[in-house]
Design a protein around this motif. Structure first.
Motif, short mmCIF file in Angstrom:
data_model
loop_
_atom_site.label_atom_id
_atom_site.label_comp_id
_atom_site.label_asym_id
_atom_site.label_seq_id
_atom_site.Cartn_x
_atom_site.Cartn_y
_atom_site.Cartn_z
N LEU A 1 -46.53 -30.85 -26.70
CA LEU A 1 -48.07 -30.73 -27.05
C LEU A 1 -48.35 -30.59 -28.22
CD1 LEU A 1 -50.17 -29.92 -23.97
CD2 LEU A 1 -49.68 -32.61 -24.75
N TYR A 2 -47.84 -29.49 -28.82
CA TYR A 2 -47.27 -29.18 -30.64
C TYR A 2 -46.91 -29.64 -31.40
CZ TYR A 2 -50.55 -25.12 -30.12
OH TYR A 2 -51.33 -23.97 -30.27
N LEU A 3 -45.41 -29.74 -30.50
CA LEU A 3 -44.36 -30.50 -30.95
C LEU A 3 -45.10 -32.68 -31.61
CD1 LEU A 3 -41.13 -30.18 -29.94
CD2 LEU A 3 -42.19 -29.08 -32.16
N PRO B 1 -33.81 -31.28 -30.62
CA PRO B 1 -33.66 -32.94 -30.19
C PRO B 1 -35.06 -32.94 -29.57
CG PRO B 1 -32.00 -31.24 -29.90
CD PRO B 1 -32.66 -30.42 -30.87
N PHE B 2 -35.66 -31.88 -28.92
CA PHE B 2 -36.38 -31.72 -28.65
C PHE B 2 -38.01 -33.01 -29.43
CE2 PHE B 2 -39.75 -29.59 -25.76
CZ PHE B 2 -40.90 -30.18 -25.68
N TYR B 3 -37.93 -32.09 -30.62
CA TYR B 3 -38.66 -32.57 -31.75
C TYR B 3 -38.49 -34.10 -31.93
CZ TYR B 3 -41.16 -33.51 -35.32
OH TYR B 3 -41.13 -34.36 -36.94
N GLU B 4 -37.11 -34.84 -32.32
CA GLU B 4 -36.63 -35.82 -32.26
C GLU B 4 -37.12 -36.71 -31.35
OE1 GLU B 4 -32.57 -35.26 -33.46
OE2 GLU B 4 -32.81 -34.34 -35.08
N VAL B 5 -36.76 -36.52 -29.96
CA VAL B 5 -37.62 -36.92 -28.66
C VAL B 5 -39.06 -37.58 -29.28
CG1 VAL B 5 -38.25 -37.56 -26.55
CG2 VAL B 5 -35.43 -36.65 -27.81
N VAL B 6 -39.88 -36.24 -29.56
CA VAL B 6 -40.75 -36.51 -29.81
C VAL B 6 -41.59 -37.59 -30.92
CG1 VAL B 6 -43.06 -35.69 -30.22
CG2 VAL B 6 -41.37 -34.27 -28.27
N GLU B 7 -40.89 -37.32 -31.91
CA GLU B 7 -41.40 -38.31 -33.38
C GLU B 7 -40.59 -39.25 -33.13
OE1 GLU B 7 -39.77 -37.17 -38.20
OE2 GLU B 7 -38.50 -37.51 -36.36
#
Length: 251
Positions: A162-164, A230-236
């Protein structure tokens, strides 16, 4: 496959997150908030339509988290965008924390309003915050979630996603300065995984102890640890896809 890649893949296996750009998605956000803020915690009055809303929703971009496969609603948050045409119109934290903000660290009033936002109304459905001590909190986070015992050991996918999502939207919209009123322990937990949330003032009483904090969107993304990227890239990617769909539908 690297352990870093597994963190992003593991999130996608169980969850999907998106900006709530459609009316249907926004209404799902409001339903989550009603279940958590009104029914579970009693922080807001029950609404006949089963949706918790306020005056700031009209100037917000909302994030919606669902369980993949089942489609169950999991959680939400929002990014309230300061109105550059009305610099005197304060964000919620600016009113509630007026007396405790240390303006030597960060002065919201001195920043370009078109770059200012507030992350608020984080909420997680009861079925996804069932551990001890979570029933009286809108967000499911425990100290053990941040213990360095492997990339996926109790990793707090729900709150971090949620923050990402809020950070990705902020970066896309040019909202560099994202303020949040949060529990001091949460800021400390997030700093342990390299997610910088800087406390900028003293504690107030607001549904428990809360302190005003600042996230710099470019710093959060630019200085992200390899474990989280990689987690952020999924969210982005999900954020970008949602905006692309919206643009395609408008054309």
């Amino acid at each position: 496959m690297s352990s870093e890649r597994n963190l992003g893949d593991s999130f996608q296996q169980y969850f999907e997150i998106t900006p709530a750009l459609s009316q249907d998605d926004r209404e799902d956000v409001f339903r989550i908030r009603h279940e958590v803020y009104c029914r579970d915690l009693g922080w807001e009055p029950l609404r006949a339509d089963g949706m918790e809303t306020d005056a700031f929703d009209a100037q917000s971009v909302h994030c919606l988290l669902r369980h993949r496969g089942s489609g169950m609603l999991v959680g939400c948050t929002r990014l309230i965008l300061a109105d550059a045409t009305q610099p005197q119109a304060l964000l919620p934290f600016e009113e509630s924390c007026a007396e405790v903000i240390d303006r030597r660290i960060a002065d919201p009033a001195a920043l370009p309003r078109e770059q200012v936002a507030e992350v608020s109304r984080l909420a997680v459905m009861r079925d996804f915050r069932q551990r001890k001590g979570e029933q009286q909190s809108a967000l499911a986070v425990g100290a053990d979630d941040f213990e360095p015992r492997g990339p996926q050991s109790r990793f707090p996918f729900i709150p971090v996603s949620l923050y990402l999502c809020a950070a990705a939207i902020a970066l896309r919209l040019g909202r560099e300065y994202c303020f949040v009123l949060t529990e001091p322990r949460l800021a400390a937990h997030f700093s342990r995984i390299g997610f910088d949330i800087q406390t900028i003032g003293g504690v107030i009483e607001h549904r428990g102890e809360r302190a005003p904090s600042l996230l710099r969107a470019s710093k959060v993304v630019g200085e992200m640890r390899p474990l989280i990227r990689p987690f952020y890239e999924v969210v982005e990617a999900s954020v970008n896809a949602a905006y692309a769909r919206q643009a395609g539908g408008a054309s």
